[in-house]
Every structure is written in C-alpha cells, then in structure tokens.
Design a protein around this motif. Structure first.
Motif, PDB file in Angstrom:
ATOM      1  N   SER A  17       0.829  -1.203   0.000  1.00  0.00           N
ATOM      2  CA  SER A  17       0.000   0.000   0.000  1.00  0.00           C
ATOM      3  C   SER A  17       0.867   1.257   0.000  1.00  0.00           C
ATOM      4  O   SER A  17       0.589   2.220  -0.720  1.00  0.00           O
ATOM      5  CB  SER A  17      -0.941   0.012   1.210  1.00  0.00           C
ATOM      6  OG  SER A  17      -1.868  -1.044   1.116  1.00  0.00           O
ATOM      7  N   ILE A  34      -5.285  -2.104  -2.407  1.00  0.00           N
ATOM      8  CA  ILE A  34      -5.031  -3.467  -1.928  1.00  0.00           C
ATOM      9  C   ILE A  34      -6.110  -3.782  -0.901  1.00  0.00           C
ATOM     10  O   ILE A  34      -6.252  -3.091   0.097  1.00  0.00           O
ATOM     11  CB  ILE A  34      -3.622  -3.593  -1.296  1.00  0.00           C
ATOM     12  CG1 ILE A  34      -2.534  -3.170  -2.293  1.00  0.00           C
ATOM     13  CG2 ILE A  34      -3.389  -5.010  -0.778  1.00  0.00           C
ATOM     14  CD1 ILE A  34      -2.499  -3.970  -3.570  1.00  0.00           C
ATOM     15  N   PHE A  50      -6.568  -7.054  -5.053  1.00  0.00           N
ATOM     16  CA  PHE A  50      -6.640  -5.624  -5.332  1.00  0.00           C
ATOM     17  C   PHE A  50      -7.917  -5.286  -6.089  1.00  0.00           C
ATOM     18  O   PHE A  50      -8.529  -6.141  -6.716  1.00  0.00           O
ATOM     19  CB  PHE A  50      -5.420  -5.159  -6.136  1.00  0.00           C
ATOM     20  CG  PHE A  50      -5.391  -5.668  -7.551  1.00  0.00           C
ATOM     21  CD1 PHE A  50      -5.858  -4.875  -8.596  1.00  0.00           C
ATOM     22  CD2 PHE A  50      -4.896  -6.927  -7.852  1.00  0.00           C
ATOM     23  CE1 PHE A  50      -5.835  -5.344  -9.908  1.00  0.00           C
ATOM     24  CE2 PHE A  50      -4.855  -7.393  -9.158  1.00  0.00           C
ATOM     25  CZ  PHE A  50      -5.340  -6.601 -10.192  1.00  0.00           C
TER      26      PHE A  50
END
Length: 119
Positions: A17, A34, A50
């Motif tokens: 992230s 994510i 994702f």
C-alpha cells in the motif's frame, strides 16, 4: 492467537500500500487499492487482492503493471521484513466488491417490486 502468516500478510499489505501511495513508475497502474493479502501457512506464497477504480481495460492494465513490478515489490518486501525467505507474490483482482454491489442491486429490485404488490 494471531498466526504468523496473518501477521506477515498484514505487513505485506502495509508495504505494498505504501509503495502504491509513493507511486510505482509503471504508468499502467491506475488507482489501485489493496483489499487483502492471504498467505500460505508456510509464508512462502502471498496472494495479494486488489481493486481498481475504472473499467475492465483499467483492471487489465493495472494487473499487467503490478505483475511487471512484482520483482521490485518482492525486493522491497524482503528488505522491510528481513525474513529468511521472501514470499512469492501473486496478484488477483478482488471481485467481492462487485459481487456485493450485484447482490445489493438484486435486493433493491426485489424491494421495489414488493412495494407495489400489497393486495
């Protein structure tokens, strides 16, 4: 009790992230979020889920960009986690959000037909 694989998964989630926020250099990667990381019990494999803001083309482009950056992402994870073995990474599009929206639209449709049928 929290399993080791869950802890490693959370850390990988944070690392990826942060990499996405800082910006990976691949222009194909769009607005990616994510949604989760699932680890195998031996922490050798990480499946990274994702979602992408946009349509099918944006999803495919982002998936290609993420897969292309997989080596770089794995190297960054290895440096951050300092584990003996850095997990292999596999990216998968998370369909749960779309599925939830589909279910919600069905429920709204059912609700709107029930309102008029009170005879």
């Amino acid at each position: 009790m929290v399993k080791r694989s869950d802890k490693v998964g959370e850390e990988i989630h944070k690392i990826i992230s942060e990499l996405l926020i800082k910006g990976l250099k691949d222009p194909r990667i769009g607005f990616v979020t994510i949604t989760g990381v699932k680890m195998t019990p031996d922490v050798r494999m990480a499946t990274v889920y994702f979602t992408v803001h946009g349509g099918d083309e944006q999803r495919q482009n982002s998936a290609a960009g993420l897969n292309s950056a997989r080596g770089f992402i794995r190297k960054e994870i290895g440096q951050a986690l300092k584990m003996r073995f850095t997990p292999e990474i596999q990216f998968k599009y998370d369909t749960s959000l779309e599925y939830g929206q589909h279910i919600e639209s069905i429920l709204k449709e059912i609700g709107s037909t029930d309102d008029g049928d009170n005879t």
